[in-house]
Design a protein around this motif. Structure first.
Motif, PDB file in Angstrom:
ATOM      1  N   ARG A 163       0.789  -1.220   0.138  1.00  0.00           N
ATOM      2  CA  ARG A 163       0.062  -0.169   0.217  1.00  0.00           C
ATOM      3  C   ARG A 163       0.694   1.295   0.225  1.00  0.00           C
ATOM      4  N   ILE A 164       1.757   1.204  -1.018  1.00  0.00           N
ATOM      5  CA  ILE A 164       2.635   2.439  -1.406  1.00  0.00           C
ATOM      6  C   ILE A 164       2.455   2.893  -2.734  1.00  0.00           C
ATOM      7  N   HIS A 165       2.259   4.454  -2.859  1.00  0.00           N
ATOM      8  CA  HIS A 165       2.251   4.995  -4.198  1.00  0.00           C
ATOM      9  C   HIS A 165       3.507   4.960  -4.887  1.00  0.00           C
ATOM     10  N   GLY A 166       3.160   4.686  -6.252  1.00  0.00           N
ATOM     11  CA  GLY A 166       4.470   4.608  -7.012  1.00  0.00           C
ATOM     12  C   GLY A 166       4.120   4.949  -8.527  1.00  0.00           C
ATOM     13  N   HIS A 167       5.187   5.634  -9.271  1.00  0.00           N
ATOM     14  CA  HIS A 167       5.327   6.084 -10.464  1.00  0.00           C
ATOM     15  C   HIS A 167       6.213   5.081 -11.072  1.00  0.00           C
ATOM     16  N   VAL A 168       5.825   4.674 -12.475  1.00  0.00           N
ATOM     17  CA  VAL A 168       6.806   3.861 -13.142  1.00  0.00           C
ATOM     18  C   VAL A 168       6.984   4.653 -14.440  1.00  0.00           C
ATOM     19  N   PHE A 169       8.155   4.755 -14.982  1.00  0.00           N
ATOM     20  CA  PHE A 169       8.580   5.369 -16.234  1.00  0.00           C
ATOM     21  C   PHE A 169       9.172   4.160 -17.101  1.00  0.00           C
ATOM     22  N   LEU A 170       8.523   4.037 -18.333  1.00  0.00           N
ATOM     23  CA  LEU A 170       8.579   2.897 -19.370  1.00  0.00           C
ATOM     24  C   LEU A 170       9.265   3.769 -20.529  1.00  0.00           C
ATOM     25  N   PRO A 171      10.253   2.702 -21.113  1.00  0.00           N
ATOM     26  CA  PRO A 171      10.545   3.497 -22.568  1.00  0.00           C
ATOM     27  C   PRO A 171       9.332   3.034 -23.463  1.00  0.00           C
ATOM     28  N   ALA A 172       9.684   3.953 -24.800  1.00  0.00           N
ATOM     29  CA  ALA A 172       8.440   3.606 -25.709  1.00  0.00           C
ATOM     30  C   ALA A 172       8.193   2.502 -26.364  1.00  0.00           C
ATOM     31  N   THR A 173       9.486   1.606 -26.275  1.00  0.00           N
ATOM     32  CA  THR A 173       9.524   0.203 -26.965  1.00  0.00           C
ATOM     33  C   THR A 173       8.903  -0.934 -25.984  1.00  0.00           C
ATOM     34  N   THR A 174       8.526  -0.549 -24.979  1.00  0.00           N
ATOM     35  CA  THR A 174       7.877  -1.545 -24.016  1.00  0.00           C
ATOM     36  C   THR A 174       6.726  -2.158 -24.507  1.00  0.00           C
ATOM     37  N   PRO A 175       6.405  -3.317 -25.009  1.00  0.00           N
ATOM     38  CA  PRO A 175       5.158  -4.042 -25.370  1.00  0.00           C
ATOM     39  C   PRO A 175       3.907  -3.494 -24.773  1.00  0.00           C
ATOM     40  N   ARG A 176       2.951  -3.570 -25.557  1.00  0.00           N
ATOM     41  CA  ARG A 176       1.712  -3.157 -24.939  1.00  0.00           C
ATOM     42  C   ARG A 176       1.190  -4.034 -23.774  1.00  0.00           C
ATOM     43  N   GLN A 177       1.153  -5.416 -24.099  1.00  0.00           N
ATOM     44  CA  GLN A 177       1.047  -6.327 -23.113  1.00  0.00           C
ATOM     45  C   GLN A 177       1.490  -6.070 -21.744  1.00  0.00           C
ATOM     46  N   LYS A 178       2.964  -5.557 -21.588  1.00  0.00           N
ATOM     47  CA  LYS A 178       3.387  -5.506 -20.408  1.00  0.00           C
ATOM     48  C   LYS A 178       2.953  -4.177 -19.668  1.00  0.00           C
ATOM     49  N   ARG A 179       2.530  -3.123 -20.376  1.00  0.00           N
ATOM     50  CA  ARG A 179       2.123  -1.813 -20.019  1.00  0.00           C
ATOM     51  C   ARG A 179       0.563  -2.257 -19.329  1.00  0.00           C
ATOM     52  N   GLU A 180      -0.287  -2.857 -20.091  1.00  0.00           N
ATOM     53  CA  GLU A 180      -1.522  -3.559 -19.361  1.00  0.00           C
ATOM     54  C   GLU A 180      -1.256  -4.181 -18.153  1.00  0.00           C
ATOM     55  N   ARG A 181      -0.360  -4.990 -18.268  1.00  0.00           N
ATOM     56  CA  ARG A 181      -0.033  -5.755 -17.028  1.00  0.00           C
ATOM     57  C   ARG A 181       0.395  -4.860 -15.683  1.00  0.00           C
ATOM     58  N   ILE A 182       0.758  -3.895 -16.033  1.00  0.00           N
ATOM     59  CA  ILE A 182       1.486  -3.031 -14.788  1.00  0.00           C
ATOM     60  C   ILE A 182       0.205  -2.425 -14.302  1.00  0.00           C
ATOM     61  N   ALA A 183      -0.643  -1.870 -15.282  1.00  0.00           N
ATOM     62  CA  ALA A 183      -1.973  -1.390 -14.894  1.00  0.00           C
ATOM     63  C   ALA A 183      -2.861  -2.254 -13.882  1.00  0.00           C
TER      64      ALA A 183
END
Length: 470
Positions: A147-167
């Protein structure tokens, strides 16, 4: 852990002075990590820190503490025998299945260890990270669990599947920021955010606590090999955290076991560091193996690796693609490119492997299925089964039929044909892709092309047109 970071070893700068690279033939061979037992006893590490400055290095004891911390929240992933790979190298090969870890990657081990060890006042300010995807998922998991707030910065090459998984993993506890073309761009943005907001930066690999968390992979696998210790452990390399952690534990508990790191050929930053005698930044990287496309290895992992790892090799991206397909088709493993690095190295890229069990770490399984068309293309080209040509056809009826009858043999197939008729010209070029039955069939195809009246040019893999195709 009581809110304290794992105890770690603090050492003064010593050894090769920063900025002084060893030349080939002096000390450690170019591109090869120093063999365990040569010059530095196991557990006693030199550092490349500048004189007067200290760098905190992890210990095997830190890995044990990290394992205790992680036990309630991560899986002890299985070690599975691969009949395919065992038959290929004629000795038992086991796969350490971190692709079925929580968040489908070993990265959660280091991220959770680091964040769970923060004091309460730092937790309250939140955390931030930069990642090619898997580290971000580990951070997101830890944020939600703790229960800690976090920000994640990703490079533009990160696959969409990984971005959705993070969310999905982080939920309301995590905010994503997409920016920059490579990991280092995202890292710079994350560091700036940390300075401005006061959030704690969670390193993906360059930290003693993170390395200790990743090292729990080594702790587990040494207890899982049937009949005793493995002869060699093969580990994928991006920033070096996993390799350093595994090497630390193996050096302490199975010093006879060799540890070999494997990098993608297009992002061999660890080999560049070993040649230079210190971490250096690559001018460019091939981002295809996105989980390992790192321009500069970490300082902490480098100090460990240069003393405790037996060898570091690189594997072409095409060979990685072939292994991804083999893992899927034979073992039923959906590996991301970085996850296939270690076992891909068994296809002739390793130095002589001693007799005994071999363990390859499948580091992650976060692969976007939409990438498999590209994976197949790269594999076919690498294996010599797909080739591209520029063919100049006379603009007259029957020209294409003549090409098919005179040039193609049984089983050979046209997979690409791009042609635009030019009304004001007698000839017109076509881009033609041809699949062969066997790579050895190329010589016969080229002979038939030479005998053809058509003008035919084979496209080289490093040509601009070829890069457009891939």
């Amino acid at each position: 852990m009581g809110g304290q970071k794992p105890a770690a070893q603090t050492v003064e700068g010593e050894g090769t002075p920063s900025g002084t690279a060893k030349t080939k033939g002096e000390g450690t061979p170019s591109g090869t990590a120093k063999t365990k037992g040569e010059g530095t006893p196991s557990g006693t590490l030199k550092t490349q820190a500048e004189p007067g400055r200290k760098r905190v290095l992890p210990t095997a004891g830190d890995i044990r503490k990290a394992a205790d911390l992680l036990r309630p929240v991560v899986r002890e992933t299985p070690l599975e025998l691969s009949n395919r790979l065992s038959g290929m190298v004629e000795q038992a090969v086991y796969l350490k299945r971190e692709d079925i870890q929580v968040c489908r990657s070993y990265k959660v081990r280091g991220a959770y260890t680091f964040i769970a060890s923060l004091p309460q006042e730092e937790r309250a300010a939140g955390v931030v990270c930069a990642s090619a995807g898997n580290h971000a998922q580990g951070v997101a998991f830890a944020c939600r669990q703790l229960r800690i707030h976090g920000h994640v910065f990703l490079p533009a090459t990160t696959p969409r599947q990984k971005r959705e998984r993070i969310a999905d993993i982080g939920g309301r506890w995590v905010t994503q920021v997409i920016g920059g073309e490579a990991f280092d761009d995202a890292a710079q943005a994350a560091a700036e955010f940390s300075r401005e907001s006061g959030a704690t930066l969670v390193p993906p690999f360059d930290d003693a606590g993170v390395v200790a968390g990743q090292g729990t992979v080594g702790l587990e696998l040494l207890t899982q090999v049937p009949g005793g210790a493995p002869a060699v452990v093969v580990v994928p390399v991006g920033g070096g955290g996993l390799l350093a952690g595994v090497a630390l534990w193996v050096a302490e508990h199975s010093p006879q076991t060799k540890v070999i790191g494997v990098e993608p050929q297009g992002a061999a930053s660890l080999q560049a560091a070993l040649e230079a005698g210190k971490p250096v930044s690559l001018q460019s990287v091939d981002g295809f193996v996105d989980g390992a496309a790192v321009r500069r290895v970490g300082d902490v992992p480098f100090d460990v690796v240069r003393e405790l790892v037996d060898d570091v090799v690189s594997v072409p991206e095409g060979a990685v693609c072939t292994e991804m397909l083999n893992l899927y088709q034979t073992e039923g493993i959906i590996a991301e490119p970085a996850g296939a690095l270690a076992s891909a190295a068994l296809r002739g890229y390793l130095p002589e492997v001693p007799a005994g069990p071999v363990v390859c770490v499948v580091s992650g399984g976060n692969n976007d299925v939409s990438r498999y068309a590209d994976v197949l293309e790269r594999s076919l080209v690498h294996e010599g089964l797909r080739h591209y040509f520029l063919v100049t056809f006379p603009q007259q009826p029957g020209a294409l039929r003549g090409f098919l009858e005179d040039v193609l043999s049984d089983g050979e197939d046209i997979v690409l044909f791009e042609y635009v008729k030019k009304n004001a010209r007698e000839t017109g070029p076509a881009l033609v892709g041809i699949d062969l039955v066997k790579a050895s069939g190329l010589d016969g195809l080229l002979e038939r092309m030479d005998a053809s009246p058509l003008s035919i040019e084979k496209l080289a893999p490093d040509s601009a047109v070829f890069e457009f195709l891939l």
